[in-house]
Each structure stands twice: as structure tokens, then as C-alpha cells.
Design a protein around this motif. Structure first.
Motif, PDB file in Angstrom:
ATOM      1  N   LYS A 152      56.978  -3.610  52.036  1.00 27.61           N
ATOM      2  CA  LYS A 152      57.561  -2.411  52.353  1.00 27.61           C
ATOM      3  C   LYS A 152      58.717  -2.508  52.840  1.00 27.61           C
ATOM      4  O   LYS A 152      58.692  -2.813  54.202  1.00 27.61           O
ATOM      5  N   SER A 153      59.479  -1.170  53.498  1.00 28.37           N
ATOM      6  CA  SER A 153      60.552  -0.910  53.816  1.00 28.37           C
ATOM      7  C   SER A 153      59.389  -0.408  56.056  1.00 28.37           C
ATOM      8  O   SER A 153      57.984  -0.301  55.649  1.00 28.37           O
ATOM      9  N   SER A 154      60.699  -0.688  56.429  1.00 28.67           N
ATOM     10  CA  SER A 154      59.229   0.196  57.912  1.00 28.67           C
ATOM     11  C   SER A 154      59.788   1.715  58.275  1.00 28.67           C
ATOM     12  O   SER A 154      60.810   2.256  58.031  1.00 28.67           O
ATOM     13  N   VAL A 155      58.585   2.522  59.565  1.00 34.12           N
ATOM     14  CA  VAL A 155      58.503   3.489  59.664  1.00 34.12           C
ATOM     15  C   VAL A 155      59.103   3.744  60.996  1.00 34.12           C
ATOM     16  O   VAL A 155      57.918   2.974  61.785  1.00 34.12           O
ATOM     17  N   HIS A 156      59.535   4.436  61.485  1.00 28.55           N
ATOM     18  CA  HIS A 156      59.732   4.219  63.434  1.00 28.55           C
ATOM     19  C   HIS A 156      59.868   6.460  63.829  1.00 28.55           C
ATOM     20  O   HIS A 156      60.342   6.905  62.996  1.00 28.55           O
ATOM     21  N   SER A 173      51.613  20.366  75.601  1.00 26.66           N
ATOM     22  CA  SER A 173      52.014  21.758  75.416  1.00 26.66           C
ATOM     23  C   SER A 173      51.082  23.010  74.619  1.00 26.66           C
ATOM     24  O   SER A 173      50.273  22.517  74.204  1.00 26.66           O
ATOM     25  N   ASP A 174      51.408  24.651  74.992  1.00 23.94           N
ATOM     26  CA  ASP A 174      50.719  24.882  74.241  1.00 23.94           C
ATOM     27  C   ASP A 174      51.169  25.690  73.057  1.00 23.94           C
ATOM     28  O   ASP A 174      50.926  25.970  71.504  1.00 23.94           O
ATOM     29  N   LYS A 175      52.115  24.766  72.238  1.00 23.37           N
ATOM     30  CA  LYS A 175      53.781  25.289  71.202  1.00 23.37           C
ATOM     31  C   LYS A 175      52.906  23.757  70.899  1.00 23.37           C
ATOM     32  O   LYS A 175      52.817  22.639  71.732  1.00 23.37           O
ATOM     33  N   ALA A 176      53.245  23.839  69.710  1.00 26.80           N
ATOM     34  CA  ALA A 176      53.904  23.022  68.575  1.00 26.80           C
ATOM     35  C   ALA A 176      54.432  21.581  69.046  1.00 26.80           C
ATOM     36  O   ALA A 176      55.227  22.182  69.173  1.00 26.80           O
ATOM     37  N   SER A 177      53.965  21.163  68.890  1.00 25.18           N
ATOM     38  CA  SER A 177      55.011  19.156  69.302  1.00 25.18           C
ATOM     39  C   SER A 177      55.076  18.982  67.744  1.00 25.18           C
ATOM     40  O   SER A 177      54.596  18.309  67.035  1.00 25.18           O
ATOM     41  N   SER A 178      56.724  17.957  68.115  1.00 25.04           N
ATOM     42  CA  SER A 178      56.704  17.626  66.625  1.00 25.04           C
ATOM     43  C   SER A 178      57.889  16.266  67.110  1.00 25.04           C
ATOM     44  O   SER A 178      58.478  16.655  67.711  1.00 25.04           O
ATOM     45  N   PHE A 179      58.016  15.628  66.575  1.00 25.58           N
ATOM     46  CA  PHE A 179      58.497  14.698  66.228  1.00 25.58           C
ATOM     47  C   PHE A 179      59.458  13.834  65.585  1.00 25.58           C
ATOM     48  O   PHE A 179      58.134  13.575  63.859  1.00 25.58           O
ATOM     49  N   GLU A 180      60.395  13.286  65.034  1.00 25.52           N
ATOM     50  CA  GLU A 180      60.666  12.814  63.825  1.00 25.52           C
ATOM     51  C   GLU A 180      60.721  11.462  63.396  1.00 25.52           C
ATOM     52  O   GLU A 180      60.752  11.127  64.007  1.00 25.52           O
ATOM     53  N   LEU A 181      60.125  11.483  62.147  1.00 20.48           N
ATOM     54  CA  LEU A 181      60.049   9.844  61.884  1.00 20.48           C
ATOM     55  C   LEU A 181      61.777   9.542  61.187  1.00 20.48           C
ATOM     56  O   LEU A 181      62.727  10.252  60.918  1.00 20.48           O
ATOM     57  N   HIS A 182      61.485   8.757  60.517  1.00 24.98           N
ATOM     58  CA  HIS A 182      62.719   7.579  59.949  1.00 24.98           C
ATOM     59  C   HIS A 182      62.309   6.561  59.765  1.00 24.98           C
ATOM     60  O   HIS A 182      61.740   4.925  60.383  1.00 24.98           O
ATOM     61  N   ARG A 187      66.039   7.797  52.595  1.00 26.45           N
ATOM     62  CA  ARG A 187      66.841   8.396  51.299  1.00 26.45           C
ATOM     63  C   ARG A 187      67.256   7.606  49.989  1.00 26.45           C
ATOM     64  O   ARG A 187      67.367   8.448  48.661  1.00 26.45           O
ATOM     65  N   ILE A 188      65.601   7.314  49.359  1.00 22.05           N
ATOM     66  CA  ILE A 188      65.646   6.144  48.040  1.00 22.05           C
ATOM     67  C   ILE A 188      64.863   7.711  47.446  1.00 22.05           C
ATOM     68  O   ILE A 188      63.363   8.258  48.169  1.00 22.05           O
ATOM     69  N   ALA A 189      65.085   8.350  45.673  1.00 22.55           N
ATOM     70  CA  ALA A 189      64.963   9.277  45.845  1.00 22.55           C
ATOM     71  C   ALA A 189      63.153   9.473  45.011  1.00 22.55           C
ATOM     72  O   ALA A 189      62.524   8.407  44.608  1.00 22.55           O
ATOM     73  N   GLY A 190      62.334  10.465  45.173  1.00 17.42           N
ATOM     74  CA  GLY A 190      61.409  10.006  44.592  1.00 17.42           C
ATOM     75  C   GLY A 190      60.139  10.226  45.695  1.00 17.42           C
ATOM     76  O   GLY A 190      58.412   9.617  45.230  1.00 17.42           O
ATOM     77  N   THR A 191      60.035   9.870  47.015  1.00 19.19           N
ATOM     78  CA  THR A 191      59.537   9.676  48.303  1.00 19.19           C
ATOM     79  C   THR A 191      59.181  10.374  48.601  1.00 19.19           C
ATOM     80  O   THR A 191      60.143  11.573  49.048  1.00 19.19           O
ATOM     81  N   SER A 192      58.078  10.366  49.400  1.00 16.15           N
ATOM     82  CA  SER A 192      57.338  11.765  50.157  1.00 16.15           C
ATOM     83  C   SER A 192      56.425  11.096  51.330  1.00 16.15           C
ATOM     84  O   SER A 192      55.805  10.380  50.966  1.00 16.15           O
ATOM     85  N   TRP A 193      56.124  11.841  52.181  1.00 11.44           N
ATOM     86  CA  TRP A 193      56.145  11.507  53.173  1.00 11.44           C
ATOM     87  C   TRP A 193      54.271  11.980  53.404  1.00 11.44           C
ATOM     88  O   TRP A 193      54.212  12.431  52.341  1.00 11.44           O
ATOM     89  N   ASN A 194      53.404  11.214  53.584  1.00 11.71           N
ATOM     90  CA  ASN A 194      52.316  10.427  53.673  1.00 11.71           C
ATOM     91  C   ASN A 194      51.590  10.009  55.696  1.00 11.71           C
ATOM     92  O   ASN A 194      52.455   9.684  55.756  1.00 11.71           O
TER      93      ASN A 194
END
Length: 363
Positions: A152-156, A173-182, A187-194
Motif C-alpha cells: 500500500k501507498s502511505s497517507v499523511h 473551534s465552534d466552526k468545522a475544522s478541516s485538514f487536508e490529506l495527501h 493520483r490513480i484513477a478510480g481511488t476514493s477516500w474512506n
């Protein structure tokens, strides 16, 4: 026949030498043909890493020879109701006959031993491919086993400074907090996050696009205890995990940082950050309030302004105790009269930074 592996993607480079040795033989006497097979030479790839294997032609064979691949050594499991693993292998591993190369595009496969979240089947623990040299009449002249393991490739977590990390401290925070994954696998077609994750109180966390999202927190943000989430974001392809990583999110209470006094029971701040003092006599301030105390780290002077203009403190007339945050000036200095606004930075133990002003007026 000799096979050499040449990586074509920007991962760790390695060369695998697979040698097939054949002796001379009579065309019409298969029993006379001697073929010396080596043991399978295993190697590893990371999902998304493309690779080529170069091979040489058979020696002492005058008639045309074709080279074909067989995937019979790998179990042909069901990827979906209409697609088997061998279908994917045929697309991902092909022979470039003109250039005598085997091309492996691992982004069309799945990491070994991973289990489908759709139908529960597991990818075999190793991919086994047979390279066969076949005569014009279909006779098998030679065969070489090629085997490899796809990981498997890594996720950070991608920080604002473009660096990757496996943990982060952040404020409630009283607002939603969002953190970007890498992940390179994204980049591979057909992949989706879980994501598989639980907070300390059982709250679930969701992923939107390529970011982990936490809902906003209600109530008094200054009275909450630290809360942590252990997440394992995954990239899925046809239900199989192709990339994953363990990331820890730690939320801490709102930080109170001020020159003055903070009363946590009342959530009340009294500021003493605009003072008329004799800076020329050698001034020493009181320590700032920093709450919660357990997060207090180091203090520094971020910048100084005199009458709203940058002030040059190269003579170190103003200084700060990095442990306490106490500001002081040298005695008998030649500071001109006016307003000195200091921006003081506190770097908490977990790396978060906060600033507060302190204005000292010399009349």
C-alpha cells in the motif's frame, strides 16, 4: 533469457537480475532441450509505482520465438461480479515485444493480502507471473517465474507549510475544522477516500473530498479537556485499500494569552497591556497570563513599533525572558519619548503559536 528490472517511477530504485540459461537443442526432439530455471526472485513495489523488466532473446534458436505471459500461478479471485483478478493482471502486466520489456503498471492492481470492503475476498499474498518462450508451432521452449509483492501507498496530513505529518495539535473551534490529506496514490484513477476513526467519546469523523472534517464544538471552548482522535484514512480502489496511514488529531482548549490577569472560573480577562512607564530607568514588566498553564512553552518578541513605525532593537534595549515572558529594558538607555508597541509571541509546548500586544508609553 535474462530479465532486468528498471523502475520508471520516482521511488527507491532497485535492479533485479533474473537469468534464464538454455542449452542448444534439436527442434524436433523436446526431450533433448535442457532448460535451467532459477528460483523465483521476489521484489516489492508500492501501489502506483510503474516498473519495467528487460529480457534477452533465447540463444541458439533460429526459428521465430514468441514471448507470452501466464498468470496461472496467481489465484483468479473475483474483484466484482463481472471482473476477475486475471483481467486486471492482463491490463497491468504486458510485454513490449519490440523493446524486449515487461511493463508493470501497479496502479491497475491491488496491494497483496488486502481484503475487499465490498465482497470480503482477499488479494493473494504474492503476484506470480510466468514468462514463456513459445515456438511457432506452440511448443514451450522455456519458462521463467517472476514474482512480486505490491504494498500500500502511505497517507499523511498535509500542513500549511506543505510538510507532511502523522499528528497535529489544534484548538477547539465552534466552526468545522478541516485538514487536508495527501497520498501519492490519490493520483490513480478510480481511488476514493474512506476513514476508520473514533474520538474519545465515540464521535465519528467524516472525509469530504480529500480532507478530514470535524464538526464545530458548542459550549465554552475554554473549559474543555484535551480530546484526541486516532484516524486511519484509506484510499480504496474497487473496494480494496490501496493506501493508508495512521494519523492522530489532538484538540486542546482555547489558549488565553495576555499581559494582565485571566480568571478561568469566570472566563474573565483583565488586561494591563497599555502602560505609562519610565523605560529609561530600566523597566521590568509582570509576567503575562497563559492558560492552560500546562501548554506554556517559550516566549519571544516578534516585533517592536515606535509611534507606529518599525523600531530597531539591534542594541537589545528591549529583552524578554523566554521562560516567563517578562519584558525588561536596559537602565540608563537613550530611548526617545513615545509609544512602544511590542508584539509578543508565545510558542506552546505542542508548537502552536499565539501573539499578544504590550504597549509601553514613555512620556
Amino acid at each position: 533469457m535474462k530479465i532486468i528490472m528498471k523502475p520508471t517511477f520516482t521511488f527507491s530504485c532497485f535492479i533485479i537480475l533474473l537469468t534464464l540459461l538454455f542449452s542448444s537443442c534439436k527442434k524436433d526432439s523436446p526431450s533433448d532441450q535442457q532448460m535451467i530455471q532459477e528460483e523465483a526472485s521476489d521484489f516489492k513495489l508500492v501501489f502506483g509505482q510503474d516498473t519495467t523488466l528487460a529480457f534477452t532473446s533465447l540463444g541458439n534458436i533460429k526459428d521465430p520465438v514468441d514471448y507470452v505471459l501466464s498468470f496461472d500461478g496467481t489465484a483468479d479471485i473475483k474483484i466484482s461480479t463481472s471482473i476477475n483478478l486475471h483481467d486486471r493482471l492482463k491490463d497491468a502486466i504486458q510485454i513490449d515485444r519490440e523493446n524486449k520489456k515487461i511493463v508493470i503498471k501497479s496502479g491497475l492492481l491491488y496491494p497483496n493480502s488486502e481484503v475487499s470492503t465490498i465482497n470480503g475476498v482477499a488479494i493473494p499474498p504474492i503476484y506470480k507471473v510466468a514468462l514463456r518462450a513459445v515456438a511457432k508451432d506452440g511448443k514451450l521452449l522455456a519458462e521463467k517465474l517472476i514474482s512480486f509483492v505490491l504494498q500500500k501507498s502511505s497517507v499523511h496530513l498535509l500542513r500549511s507549510n506543505a510538510e507532511s505529518s502523522d499528528f497535529i495539535y489544534t484548538l477547539f473551534s465552534d466552526k468545522a475544522s478541516s485538514f487536508e490529506l495527501h497520498s501519492e496514490a490519490a493520483r490513480i484513477a478510480g481511488t476514493s477516500w474512506n476513514v476508520n476513526s473514533k474520538g474519545t467519546d465515540g464521535e465519528t469523523v467524516k472525509i469530504e473530498a480529500n480532507s478530514v472534517v470535524f464538526a464545530g464544538t458548542s459550549g465554552s471552548l475554554t473549559q474543555k479537556d484535551e480530546k484526541s482522535y486516532d484516524l486511519e484514512p484509506q484510499l480504496l480502489k474497487d473496494g480494496f485499500p490501496v493506501a493508508s496511514g495512521k494519523i492522530k488529531f489532538i484538540f486542546i482548549p482555547a489558549i488565553q494569552f495576555v499581559y494582565g490577569t485571566y480568571y478561568p472560573d469566570l472566563n474573565l480577562t483583565v488586561k494591563y497591556n497599555y502602560l505609562f512607564v519610565d523605560l529609561q530607568a530600566g523597566y521590568v514588566s509582570k509576567a503575562p497570563a497563559f492558560y492552560p498553564e500546562s501548554y506554556k512553552g517559550k516566549f519571544s518578541i516578534d516585533k517592536i513599533e515606535w509611534n507606529n513605525k518599525p523600531y530597531d532593537n539591534s542594541n537589545s534595549i528591549f529583552s524578554i525572558n523566554e521562560e516567563t515572558g517578562i519584558i525588561s529594558t536596559k537602565a540608563k538607555n537613550d530611548l526617545p519619548k513615545g509609544s512602544y508597541k511590542l508584539t509578543v509571541k508565545a510558542t506552546a509546548k505542542h508548537g502552536l503559536e499565539f501573539t499578544t500586544p504590550l504597549t509601553l508609553v514613555l512620556e
